[in-house]
Design a protein around this motif. Structure first.
Motif, mmCIF file in Angstrom:
data_model
loop_
_atom_site.group_PDB
_atom_site.id
_atom_site.type_symbol
_atom_site.label_atom_id
_atom_site.label_comp_id
_atom_site.label_asym_id
_atom_site.label_seq_id
_atom_site.Cartn_x
_atom_site.Cartn_y
_atom_site.Cartn_z
ATOM 1 N N ILE A 65 0.853 -1.188 0.000
ATOM 2 C CA ILE A 65 0.000 0.000 0.000
ATOM 3 C C ILE A 65 0.889 1.239 0.000
ATOM 4 N N TRP A 66 0.768 2.037 -1.020
ATOM 5 C CA TRP A 66 1.586 3.235 -1.118
ATOM 6 C C TRP A 66 1.074 4.302 -0.158
ATOM 7 N N PRO A 67 1.961 5.142 0.392
ATOM 8 C CA PRO A 67 1.498 6.256 1.224
ATOM 9 C C PRO A 67 0.664 7.233 0.401
ATOM 10 N N VAL A 68 -0.195 7.962 1.101
ATOM 11 C CA VAL A 68 -1.130 8.853 0.403
ATOM 12 C C VAL A 68 -0.401 9.887 -0.440
ATOM 13 N N TRP A 69 0.665 10.479 0.130
ATOM 14 C CA TRP A 69 1.367 11.533 -0.612
ATOM 15 C C TRP A 69 1.965 11.016 -1.919
ATOM 16 N N LEU A 70 2.425 9.752 -1.907
ATOM 17 C CA LEU A 70 3.006 9.187 -3.113
ATOM 18 C C LEU A 70 1.927 8.904 -4.160
ATOM 19 N N ARG A 71 0.760 8.468 -3.706
ATOM 20 C CA ARG A 71 -0.338 8.235 -4.642
ATOM 21 C C ARG A 71 -0.811 9.542 -5.268
ATOM 22 N N LEU A 72 -0.884 10.592 -4.449
ATOM 23 C CA LEU A 72 -1.283 11.898 -4.980
ATOM 24 C C LEU A 72 -0.242 12.439 -5.955
ATOM 25 N N ALA A 73 1.046 12.205 -5.642
ATOM 26 C CA ALA A 73 2.108 12.663 -6.541
ATOM 27 C C ALA A 73 2.031 11.944 -7.881
ATOM 28 N N LEU A 74 1.708 10.660 -7.848
ATOM 29 C CA LEU A 74 1.592 9.895 -9.085
ATOM 30 C C LEU A 74 0.419 10.398 -9.926
ATOM 31 N N ILE A 75 -0.682 10.711 -9.278
ATOM 32 C CA ILE A 75 -1.837 11.267 -9.994
ATOM 33 C C ILE A 75 -1.472 12.598 -10.628
ATOM 34 N N ALA A 76 -0.770 13.446 -9.866
ATOM 35 C CA ALA A 76 -0.354 14.748 -10.390
ATOM 36 C C ALA A 76 0.572 14.589 -11.597
ATOM 37 N N PHE A 77 1.460 13.594 -11.531
ATOM 38 C CA PHE A 77 2.379 13.371 -12.652
ATOM 39 C C PHE A 77 1.622 12.922 -13.902
ATOM 40 N N ILE A 78 0.696 11.997 -13.754
ATOM 41 C CA ILE A 78 -0.091 11.530 -14.901
ATOM 42 C C ILE A 78 -0.869 12.681 -15.516
ATOM 43 N N ALA A 79 -1.490 13.503 -14.654
ATOM 44 C CA ALA A 79 -2.258 14.649 -15.149
ATOM 45 C C ALA A 79 -1.354 15.642 -15.874
ATOM 46 N N ALA A 80 -0.155 15.891 -15.315
ATOM 47 C CA ALA A 80 0.772 16.821 -15.952
ATOM 48 C C ALA A 80 1.258 16.285 -17.292
ATOM 49 N N ALA A 81 1.505 14.975 -17.364
ATOM 50 C CA ALA A 81 1.982 14.375 -18.612
ATOM 51 C C ALA A 81 0.944 14.509 -19.722
ATOM 52 N N PHE A 82 -0.307 14.173 -19.410
ATOM 53 C CA PHE A 82 -1.366 14.283 -20.422
ATOM 54 C C PHE A 82 -1.703 15.736 -20.718
ATOM 55 N N GLY A 83 -1.657 16.578 -19.690
ATOM 56 C CA GLY A 83 -1.990 17.985 -19.893
ATOM 57 C C GLY A 83 -0.970 18.736 -20.722
ATOM 58 N N SER A 84 0.312 18.345 -20.621
ATOM 59 C CA SER A 84 1.365 19.053 -21.348
ATOM 60 C C SER A 84 1.518 18.572 -22.786
ATOM 61 N N ALA A 85 0.982 17.409 -23.094
ATOM 62 C CA ALA A 85 1.158 16.840 -24.432
ATOM 63 C C ALA A 85 0.698 17.778 -25.560
ATOM 64 N N PRO A 86 -0.491 18.405 -25.470
ATOM 65 C CA PRO A 86 -0.892 19.311 -26.561
ATOM 66 C C PRO A 86 0.027 20.518 -26.704
ATOM 67 N N ALA A 87 0.613 20.984 -25.604
ATOM 68 C CA ALA A 87 1.500 22.142 -25.666
ATOM 69 C C ALA A 87 2.824 21.797 -26.347
ATOM 70 N N LEU A 88 3.257 20.541 -26.224
ATOM 71 C CA LEU A 88 4.512 20.116 -26.832
ATOM 72 C C LEU A 88 4.342 19.683 -28.284
ATOM 73 N N ALA A 89 3.103 19.491 -28.714
ATOM 74 C CA ALA A 89 2.842 19.025 -30.078
ATOM 75 C C ALA A 89 3.147 20.122 -31.090
#
Length: 342
Positions: free
Chosen positions: A2-26
């Protein structure tokens, strides 16, 4: 685990940032994987689609964080899988909206389409700097020597290092000979940008092999009981991989998709041509390419800083079959992967 809460939230933030930045880098002429004329990049529908997509990214991140914080489930893998599926659906809808507007508005009416190439990439190609693979080779040799001196029986990590040294040059050679991304509107400038981009990708690929082998060296020492498996040692073990990951992110942000953010070596006025790139050969919002009439085995994806196989090429299916066989063998235990504790 079971991952700690902060690590799970960080992973969610990273996934969101990766998908969110994709159109800007295109590339501006490839919003959400749809090829459009340079004069149409400022269309209102594209701005609207981007806004809706960004709102979907934010809403998905909020929902995922709420699921984690309320304890609705501790399966972060399910949360991330659901988030990736939702974000992929948002991207697909954005792709479809722009493709529909392009078709209904006949955006290419009155334009002259052309294909440009740089023959110097054949006569004077961008060659991988093989010296950058030397650290990966040296680390594999050091790991093997330590294992032999200490009379260790488990050499699975050494095998993984050797495979990296042997296999990484294959995509490096293939990428250096892939079809170049040259814009017919600015052929000279785009060719110089692509050269710089290709040089950066090849260098990072070879350096990353060394980073992976550095991690495998420390993992080997832990596996053989030569160093304790403590949190500090484990952190040190994965620092090289983290450095490689950060380097790839930095390069992607600086260069953009296919290097379009890089500065050309010389100024060049835009001509009257538009890049010819038939949408009929692209699937999955510009991530899958199938063209039986294209002799290229590798082509740069419309979305993302990487290449994809031309599924219309017979060799592409041989490569996929080899990967599938390796996966099946690993799944049935015929090929052993390095695991701590033997």
């Amino acid at each position: 685990m079971i991952w700690p809460v902060w690590l799970r939230l960080a992973l969610i933030a990273f996934i969101a940032a990766a998908f969110g930045s994709a159109p800007a880098l295109a590339r501006p002429t490839l919003p959400f994987g749809v090829r459009i004329p340079a004069g149409r990049t400022g269309e209102a529908v594209i701005t609207l689609v981007r806004r809706r997509y960004n709102r979907g990214i934010a809403a998905g991140a909020v929902v995922a964080c709420a699921v984690v914080l309320t304890g609705w489930t501790t399966r972060i893998d399910l949360v991330i899988a659901g988030l990736v599926v939702a974000y992929s659906l948002f991207g697909s809808l954005a792709h479809r909206s722009i493709a529909t507007a392009k078709r209904d508005g006949d955006w290419y009416a009155g334009t002259r389409q052309a294909v440009a190439t740089d023959t110097s990439l054949r006569s004077d190609p961008v060659r991988p700097q093989w010296i950058l693979l030397a650290p990966a080779v040296a680390l594999a040799v050091v790991t093997a020597v330590i294992g032999l001196v200490k009379s260790m029986a488990n050499f699975s990590t050494v095998l993984a290092q050797v495979l990296l040294v042997v296999l990484v040059p294959l995509p490096a050679i293939a990428i250096s000979r892939a079809r170049p991304e040259i814009d017919a509107a600015r052929p000279s400038g785009s060719a110089s940008r692509y050269r710089e981009y290709l040089h950066g990708v090849l260098s990072l690929l070879l350096v990353s092999a060394g980073c992976a082998n550095a991690t495998l060296l420390v993992v080997s020492l832990q596996l053989w009981g030569l160093v304790e498996t403590t949190v500090p040692v484990t952190i040190v073990a994965y620092l090289p991989l983290l450095a490689a990951f950060i380097a790839w992110i930095g390069f992607s942000v600086r260069s953009g998709d296919a290097g379009h953010r890089l500065s050309p070596t010389a100024d060049e006025p835009e001509n009257r041509y538009e890049q010819r790139d038939d949408d009929r050969h692209w699937y999955a919002a510009g991530m899958v390419y199938l063209n039986r009439n294209d002799p290229a085995l590798l082509v740069h994806r419309r979305v993302g800083t990487y290449w994809t196989l031309n599924l219309g090429h017979p060799i592409a299916w041989l490569v996929l079959a080899a990967v599938a066989v390796a996966g099946v063998l690993a799944g049935f235990g015929v090929v052993n992967l390095p695991i701590k504790g033997g």
